[in-house]
Design a protein around this motif. Sequence first.
Motif, PDB file in Angstrom:
ATOM      1  N   GLN A  43      78.208 -29.851 174.271  1.00 20.98           N
ATOM      2  CA  GLN A  43      79.551 -29.733 174.845  1.00 20.98           C
ATOM      3  C   GLN A  43      79.490 -29.159 176.259  1.00 20.98           C
ATOM      4  OE1 GLN A  43      81.622 -27.384 171.919  1.00 20.98           O
ATOM      5  NE2 GLN A  43      82.346 -29.184 170.774  1.00 20.98           N
ATOM      6  N   LYS A  44      78.599 -28.194 176.448  1.00 15.91           N
ATOM      7  CA  LYS A  44      78.444 -27.592 177.779  1.00 15.91           C
ATOM      8  C   LYS A  44      77.947 -28.636 178.775  1.00 15.91           C
ATOM      9  CE  LYS A  44      76.381 -23.592 180.055  1.00 15.91           C
ATOM     10  NZ  LYS A  44      75.827 -24.227 181.209  1.00 15.91           N
ATOM     11  N   GLN A  45      76.993 -29.453 178.359  1.00 16.85           N
ATOM     12  CA  GLN A  45      76.470 -30.499 179.236  1.00 16.85           C
ATOM     13  C   GLN A  45      77.566 -31.515 179.576  1.00 16.85           C
ATOM     14  OE1 GLN A  45      73.153 -31.954 176.971  1.00 16.85           O
ATOM     15  NE2 GLN A  45      71.714 -30.445 177.821  1.00 16.85           N
ATOM     16  N   VAL A  46      78.347 -31.884 178.558  1.00 13.48           N
ATOM     17  CA  VAL A  46      79.456 -32.825 178.792  1.00 13.48           C
ATOM     18  C   VAL A  46      80.454 -32.222 179.775  1.00 13.48           C
ATOM     19  CG1 VAL A  46      81.456 -33.934 177.702  1.00 13.48           C
ATOM     20  CG2 VAL A  46      79.210 -34.036 176.589  1.00 13.48           C
ATOM     21  N   LEU A  47      80.808 -30.956 179.557  1.00 12.99           N
ATOM     22  CA  LEU A  47      81.747 -30.284 180.466  1.00 12.99           C
ATOM     23  C   LEU A  47      81.170 -30.180 181.871  1.00 12.99           C
ATOM     24  CD1 LEU A  47      83.235 -27.433 178.245  1.00 12.99           C
ATOM     25  CD2 LEU A  47      84.408 -29.466 179.104  1.00 12.99           C
ATOM     26  N   ASP A  48      79.884 -29.870 181.971  1.00 15.08           N
ATOM     27  CA  ASP A  48      79.243 -29.795 183.289  1.00 15.08           C
ATOM     28  C   ASP A  48      79.325 -31.147 184.007  1.00 15.08           C
ATOM     29  OD1 ASP A  48      78.646 -27.132 182.994  1.00 15.08           O
ATOM     30  OD2 ASP A  48      76.530 -27.446 182.437  1.00 15.08           O
ATOM     31  N   LEU A  49      79.086 -32.226 183.263  1.00 17.39           N
ATOM     32  CA  LEU A  49      79.190 -33.569 183.859  1.00 17.39           C
ATOM     33  C   LEU A  49      80.618 -33.855 184.321  1.00 17.39           C
ATOM     34  CD1 LEU A  49      76.950 -35.780 181.541  1.00 17.39           C
ATOM     35  CD2 LEU A  49      76.559 -35.215 183.932  1.00 17.39           C
ATOM     36  N   LYS A  50      81.590 -33.472 183.479  1.00 16.98           N
ATOM     37  CA  LYS A  50      83.001 -33.680 183.854  1.00 16.98           C
ATOM     38  C   LYS A  50      83.348 -32.890 185.108  1.00 16.98           C
ATOM     39  CE  LYS A  50      84.974 -34.899 179.369  1.00 16.98           C
ATOM     40  NZ  LYS A  50      85.932 -34.542 178.320  1.00 16.98           N
ATOM     41  N   VAL A  51      82.885 -31.643 185.162  1.00 19.41           N
ATOM     42  CA  VAL A  51      83.144 -30.800 186.336  1.00 19.41           C
ATOM     43  C   VAL A  51      82.502 -31.428 187.571  1.00 19.41           C
ATOM     44  CG1 VAL A  51      82.574 -28.576 187.392  1.00 19.41           C
ATOM     45  CG2 VAL A  51      83.483 -28.648 185.073  1.00 19.41           C
ATOM     46  N   LYS A  52      81.279 -31.913 187.399  1.00 25.41           N
ATOM     47  CA  LYS A  52      80.571 -32.548 188.515  1.00 25.41           C
ATOM     48  C   LYS A  52      81.341 -33.773 189.008  1.00 25.41           C
ATOM     49  CE  LYS A  52      76.063 -34.388 189.796  1.00 25.41           C
ATOM     50  NZ  LYS A  52      74.728 -34.760 189.320  1.00 25.41           N
TER      51      LYS A  52
END
Length: 110
Positions: free
Chosen positions: A22-31
């Motif tokens: 989930q953190k990786q997905v959120l990081d991608l979304k933020v990016k």
Amino acid sequence: ETIVNEKFSKKQKKFQSINQTQKQVLDLKVKKVREHNKKTEEKIYQIRNAKQCEQEERIKRSNDAEKKNLRFIHEKHQREKARVDNVLSFYRERELNFEKKRQMEIQEKI
């Protein structure tokens, strides 16, 4: 107790794995959002720059038109001044000729 601890440990690892994903997905979304914002800011800058260039061009054209208008007025004024000078010189010359004739008439009488 060991079995409970192992189950708890497995569940904890599973949740950690889910949290990591989930953190990786959120990081991608933020990016992606940051990239989108950066592109949007660049577009805004380009639009503002284009508007500013357009405004500067309008001002330049306006100033050029004003200069042309002032030049036209100056030339018109110069022509008018030359015409008035010609008329004045004509009357001065006429007055001088009249004065010369008068002086000659006076001389003849004497």
